[in-house]
Motif scaffolding. Structure first.
Motif, PDB file in Angstrom:
ATOM      1  N   GLY A 509      25.601 -44.105  37.104  1.00 22.07           N
ATOM      2  CA  GLY A 509      24.415 -43.767  37.900  1.00 22.07           C
ATOM      3  C   GLY A 509      23.148 -43.752  37.052  1.00 22.07           C
ATOM      4  N   GLU A 510      23.246 -43.187  35.868  1.00 20.74           N
ATOM      5  CA  GLU A 510      22.083 -43.120  34.968  1.00 20.74           C
ATOM      6  C   GLU A 510      21.664 -44.521  34.516  1.00 20.74           C
ATOM      7  OE1 GLU A 510      20.227 -40.691  34.369  1.00 20.74           O
ATOM      8  OE2 GLU A 510      21.379 -38.921  34.915  1.00 20.74           O
ATOM      9  N   LEU A 511      22.651 -45.348  34.200  1.00 13.20           N
ATOM     10  CA  LEU A 511      22.348 -46.722  33.762  1.00 13.20           C
ATOM     11  C   LEU A 511      21.710 -47.538  34.880  1.00 13.20           C
ATOM     12  CD1 LEU A 511      25.533 -47.456  31.616  1.00 13.20           C
ATOM     13  CD2 LEU A 511      23.166 -47.521  30.802  1.00 13.20           C
ATOM     14  N   LYS A 512      22.204 -47.320  36.114  1.00 15.22           N
ATOM     15  CA  LYS A 512      21.635 -48.037  37.262  1.00 15.22           C
ATOM     16  C   LYS A 512      20.170 -47.647  37.469  1.00 15.22           C
ATOM     17  CE  LYS A 512      22.426 -48.906  42.186  1.00 15.22           C
ATOM     18  NZ  LYS A 512      23.259 -48.558  43.365  1.00 15.22           N
ATOM     19  N   ARG A 513      19.902 -46.323  37.320  1.00 16.19           N
ATOM     20  CA  ARG A 513      18.530 -45.843  37.493  1.00 16.19           C
ATOM     21  C   ARG A 513      17.599 -46.400  36.413  1.00 16.19           C
ATOM     22  NH1 ARG A 513      15.217 -42.494  35.311  1.00 16.19           N
ATOM     23  NH2 ARG A 513      16.746 -41.861  33.737  1.00 16.19           N
ATOM     24  N   VAL A 514      18.031 -46.321  35.143  1.00 15.35           N
ATOM     25  CA  VAL A 514      17.185 -46.773  34.027  1.00 15.35           C
ATOM     26  C   VAL A 514      16.962 -48.279  34.099  1.00 15.35           C
ATOM     27  CG1 VAL A 514      17.024 -46.992  31.514  1.00 15.35           C
ATOM     28  CG2 VAL A 514      17.873 -44.875  32.524  1.00 15.35           C
ATOM     29  N   ASN A 515      18.016 -49.033  34.358  1.00 19.95           N
ATOM     30  CA  ASN A 515      17.880 -50.495  34.450  1.00 19.95           C
ATOM     31  C   ASN A 515      16.963 -50.885  35.604  1.00 19.95           C
ATOM     32  OD1 ASN A 515      19.379 -51.624  32.285  1.00 19.95           O
ATOM     33  ND2 ASN A 515      21.276 -50.969  33.297  1.00 19.95           N
ATOM     34  N   GLY A 516      17.067 -50.093  36.704  1.00 22.98           N
ATOM     35  CA  GLY A 516      16.204 -50.355  37.851  1.00 22.98           C
ATOM     36  C   GLY A 516      14.733 -50.173  37.503  1.00 22.98           C
ATOM     37  N   MET A 517      14.437 -49.124  36.754  1.00 26.31           N
ATOM     38  CA  MET A 517      13.041 -48.865  36.371  1.00 26.31           C
ATOM     39  C   MET A 517      12.530 -49.942  35.412  1.00 26.31           C
ATOM     40  SD  MET A 517      12.980 -44.719  35.903  1.00 26.31           S
ATOM     41  CE  MET A 517      11.208 -44.639  35.660  1.00 26.31           C
ATOM     42  N   LEU A 518      13.363 -50.304  34.420  1.00 29.50           N
ATOM     43  CA  LEU A 518      12.915 -51.260  33.400  1.00 29.50           C
ATOM     44  C   LEU A 518      12.827 -52.695  33.941  1.00 29.50           C
ATOM     45  CD1 LEU A 518      14.865 -49.911  30.279  1.00 29.50           C
ATOM     46  CD2 LEU A 518      12.432 -49.634  30.809  1.00 29.50           C
ATOM     47  N   ASN A 520      11.724 -53.218  37.037  1.00 30.41           N
ATOM     48  CA  ASN A 520      10.671 -53.142  38.062  1.00 30.41           C
ATOM     49  C   ASN A 520       9.326 -53.543  37.438  1.00 30.41           C
ATOM     50  OD1 ASN A 520       8.553 -52.140  39.777  1.00 30.41           O
ATOM     51  ND2 ASN A 520      10.065 -50.822  40.782  1.00 30.41           N
ATOM     52  N   GLU A 521       8.784 -54.664  37.876  1.00 32.01           N
ATOM     53  CA  GLU A 521       7.535 -55.179  37.287  1.00 32.01           C
ATOM     54  C   GLU A 521       6.380 -54.210  37.487  1.00 32.01           C
ATOM     55  OE1 GLU A 521       6.583 -59.077  38.610  1.00 32.01           O
ATOM     56  OE2 GLU A 521       8.519 -59.931  38.003  1.00 32.01           O
ATOM     57  N   ARG A 522       6.326 -53.556  38.637  1.00 30.38           N
ATOM     58  CA  ARG A 522       5.232 -52.618  38.915  1.00 30.38           C
ATOM     59  C   ARG A 522       5.258 -51.435  37.932  1.00 30.38           C
ATOM     60  NH1 ARG A 522       4.076 -49.737  44.780  1.00 30.38           N
ATOM     61  NH2 ARG A 522       2.100 -48.727  44.170  1.00 30.38           N
ATOM     62  N   PHE A 523       6.488 -50.914  37.696  1.00 26.35           N
ATOM     63  CA  PHE A 523       6.630 -49.805  36.745  1.00 26.35           C
ATOM     64  C   PHE A 523       6.224 -50.244  35.343  1.00 26.35           C
ATOM     65  CE2 PHE A 523       9.305 -47.847  33.453  1.00 26.35           C
ATOM     66  CZ  PHE A 523       8.917 -46.514  33.573  1.00 26.35           C
ATOM     67  N   MET A 524       6.705 -51.422  34.932  1.00 28.70           N
ATOM     68  CA  MET A 524       6.437 -51.911  33.572  1.00 28.70           C
ATOM     69  C   MET A 524       4.951 -52.190  33.333  1.00 28.70           C
ATOM     70  SD  MET A 524       9.315 -51.793  31.980  1.00 28.70           S
ATOM     71  CE  MET A 524       9.132 -52.846  30.547  1.00 28.70           C
ATOM     72  N   SER A 525       4.232 -52.555  34.400  1.00 27.45           N
ATOM     73  CA  SER A 525       2.807 -52.889  34.221  1.00 27.45           C
ATOM     74  C   SER A 525       1.896 -51.659  34.306  1.00 27.45           C
ATOM     75  CB  SER A 525       2.376 -53.924  35.268  1.00 27.45           C
ATOM     76  OG  SER A 525       2.525 -53.379  36.577  1.00 27.45           O
ATOM     77  N   LYS A 526       2.344 -50.616  35.029  1.00 25.41           N
ATOM     78  CA  LYS A 526       1.457 -49.469  35.249  1.00 25.41           C
ATOM     79  C   LYS A 526       1.858 -48.199  34.482  1.00 25.41           C
ATOM     80  CE  LYS A 526      -0.356 -50.787  39.764  1.00 25.41           C
ATOM     81  NZ  LYS A 526      -0.626 -50.321  41.140  1.00 25.41           N
ATOM     82  N   ALA A 527       3.119 -48.085  34.100  1.00 24.35           N
ATOM     83  CA  ALA A 527       3.567 -46.856  33.420  1.00 24.35           C
ATOM     84  C   ALA A 527       2.989 -46.784  32.008  1.00 24.35           C
ATOM     85  CB  ALA A 527       5.096 -46.826  33.353  1.00 24.35           C
ATOM     86  N   PRO A 528       2.705 -45.569  31.503  1.00 28.09           N
ATOM     87  CA  PRO A 528       2.234 -45.413  30.122  1.00 28.09           C
ATOM     88  C   PRO A 528       3.274 -45.940  29.132  1.00 28.09           C
ATOM     89  CG  PRO A 528       1.992 -43.358  31.355  1.00 28.09           C
ATOM     90  CD  PRO A 528       2.807 -44.280  32.206  1.00 28.09           C
ATOM     91  N   ALA A 529       2.800 -46.411  28.006  1.00 28.72           N
ATOM     92  CA  ALA A 529       3.691 -46.994  26.986  1.00 28.72           C
ATOM     93  C   ALA A 529       4.737 -45.985  26.523  1.00 28.72           C
ATOM     94  CB  ALA A 529       2.858 -47.482  25.802  1.00 28.72           C
ATOM     95  N   GLN A 530       4.327 -44.728  26.431  1.00 31.30           N
ATOM     96  CA  GLN A 530       5.257 -43.690  25.977  1.00 31.30           C
ATOM     97  C   GLN A 530       6.411 -43.512  26.960  1.00 31.30           C
ATOM     98  OE1 GLN A 530       3.408 -39.918  25.138  1.00 31.30           O
ATOM     99  NE2 GLN A 530       5.347 -38.895  24.705  1.00 31.30           N
TER     100      GLN A 530
END
Length: 556
Positions: A509-518, A520-530
């Protein structure tokens, strides 16, 4: 400016920035003015003080602080000793307002030697450091030749901070040499400053001061004293952390609880010193260890290495005595009727080692050690005047120390392995001990009664080879031996498989969530680098954990 302008002599006026002194208390501007003050001519006083340290009559610890001492004395200027304050020793100078005569006298109400009129005393007081400089001998009855003066002057050691070498140490030195003809102390032990947790000097303006009475009220005076010495070297500053005081309080509790345990089992039993052959191996080991401790701590204290000394005492009392010896000796205490000779040896050793430890600890924790000492024994009136532990050659026993180390390695190895595998303390396992040589085999047999109760073993088998040991047995390698425990004895395979399957599902479940976020182009373009970096770290962590879980499932 107005006067110059009226005279026609003013060319121009302009603003000018410059430093203006202000009072450190109220902030009012301080304006310097010329005034008459009393001075001490320093050149003739400084020379003997320099020579005294160069000749070794007085030594600094650490030695490099003599450079600070020389720096101030070799470049010293005449000392202004008068202060315009209300409190202090009033300067013994008197003035005649009629004829202008001035005298210096011990008389409190002199008359003018010229005109016979009453004189007025100078309202100024002496610099506080002038008064403090007289302390080593003025407190002993000087200028009279008293018993106290003969006995205590010069004293052995002055303990002070490096920030007042000039203000106090130097002035006591030249005052003692001038008035008594001898240095006031043989050694000057320099300590650093206690700073706050950020390394800042404690001050009223910063509001970061620590009231020692508050610390004592919360944790006790012993804990505060122990903290100030622990991990500290002469001349070095230290940072104050509440966590360190709490750790010192915990150590005091450890000493108190261990002492209560021993006295609770001693009760009113008559304990006599056993013959050497009546002492068990672990008794000989702890006596040898405390013997070495007494020797090393004495040497450290004579060299003013207080931080090193207190750390050795801490390590010995907490680890060697409480965590190891008391635990190893418990079966003999609980079954004293079965073997009274062995029980007597155990009680005598416990009492002897505890008393020696209390004496070594006393300079650092005086209150708790005095309380325990006076309750534990009646041979000596107070720990303060008791005999200091001395090294005894007959207690040295390297062989017993080596055997005790074998026990500790064995117990530690089994405990660490069980902890890593999350084995419940209630679950006992068969333990195979395979010795590397005949000597180790014999020692493991000889020592079994001491370690058996500490390794949670259903059965202990000591042998020279791996015969009868399953291939999947858990192994732990220690010096001169290898420990084996059947995996089935340590793990309930059905429950362990259920636990691992549950953990695997969670990680999926954790891997599915993290992979989903990474992904996601919208998350990668707008989320802070940290935030992105944090999620990438989580991915690496979860993948590593998943790999271990799958490996453990495969092994089952």
């Amino acid at each position: 400016v107005a006067d110059l302008e009226a005279e026609g002599a003013l060319l121009k006026t302009e603003a000018h920035d410059h430093n203006v002194g202000t009072c450190y208390r109220c902030g009012t501007t301080v304006e310097p003015r010329v005034s008459k003050q009393w001075f001490v001519r320093m050149e003739d006083l400084a020379k003997p003080a320099i020579e005294a340290v160069k000749k070794g009559d007085t030594k600094f610890v650490p030695p490099h602080f003599d450079k600070t001492y020389y720096h101030w004395l070799e470049g010293i200027r005449d000392w202004c000793i008068s202060r315009q304050l209300w409190w202090g020793h009033q300067i013994p100078a008197f003035y005649c307002d009629d004829c202008g005569e001035m005298i210096v006298t011990k008389d409190n109400a002199p008359v003018c030697p010229k005109c016979g009129k009453p004189m007025r005393q100078d309202p100024d007081t002496l610099d506080t450091w002038f008064s403090s400089a007289l302390w080593p001998f003025s407190t002993l009855g000087w200028p009279e030749k008293t018993e106290e003066m003969d006995y205590f002057y010069p004293t052995s050691t002055l303990v002070t901070g490096y920030d007042i070498i000039f203000f106090w140490v130097i002035r006591m030195m030249f005052s003692g040499l001038e008035h008594v003809g001898e240095v006031p102390f043989r050694t000057v032990l320099i300590h650093g400053l206690v700073r706050d947790s950020q390394g800042r000097k404690m001050s009223k303006s910063l509001g970061n001061g620590i009231d020692p009475l508050e610390v004592i009220d919360k944790y006790g005076a012993d804990a505060l004293r122990f903290t100030l010495v622990t991990g500290n070297a002469p001349g070095n500053d230290m940072r104050f952390y509440w966590e360190r005081v709490e750790a010192s309080r915990n150590f005091a509790n450890k000493v108190w609880n261990a002492s209560r345990f021993i006295m609770m089992h001693l009760e009113d039993a008559k304990i006599i010193e056993p013959a050497k052959e009546e002492l068990e191996v672990i008794d000989q080991w702890i006596l040898s260890a405390v013997n070495t401790l007494a020797k090393e701590v004495t040497e450290n204290m004579e060299k003013y290495e207080l931080g090193i000394a207190v750390q050795k005492i801490n390590d010995f009392v907490w680890t060697e005595f409480c965590d190891w010896y008391i635990e190893l000796v418990k079966p003999r205490l609980f079954n004293k009727e079965a073997n009274p000779i062995s029980a007597n040896a155990a009680f005598w050793t416990l009492r002897t080692v505890l008393i020696a430890s209390l004496k070594l600890l006393h300079p650092f924790m005086p209150f708790i050690t005095e309380e325990i000492f006076c309750t534990l024994q009646s041979e000596e009136e107070s720990i303060m005047v008791s005999s200091w532990p001395e090294y005894r050659k007959e207690w040295e026993d390297k062989e017993a120390e080596q055997k005790a180390e074998l026990i500790k390695n064995l117990v530690r190895g089994i405990r660490n392995s069980r902890t890593e595998m999350n084995v419940a303390p209630s679950r006992k396992a068969k333990v195979y001990l395979v010795a590397d040589d005949e000597k180790t085999y014999t020692e493991l047999k000889e020592l079994e009664d001491f370690y058996r109760h500490m390794i949670l073993a259903s059965e202990v088998l000591i042998q020279m080879d791996k015969s009868g040991i399953e291939d999947n047995a858990v192994s732990v390698v220690i010096n001169k031996a290898t420990i084996y425990m059947p995996l089935a004895d340590l793990i309930d395979f059905k429950k362990e498989k259920e636990r691992l399957e549950k953990e695997k599902k969670r990680l999926e479940g954790e891997l599915k969530r993290v992979n989903g976020m990474l992904s996601n182009e919208r998350f990668m373009s707008k989320a802070p680098a940290q935030k992105i970096a944090e999620e990438k770290e989580k991915l690496v962590k979860y993948e590593s954990m998943m790999k271990k879980v799958e490996e453990e499932l495969a092994s089952l």
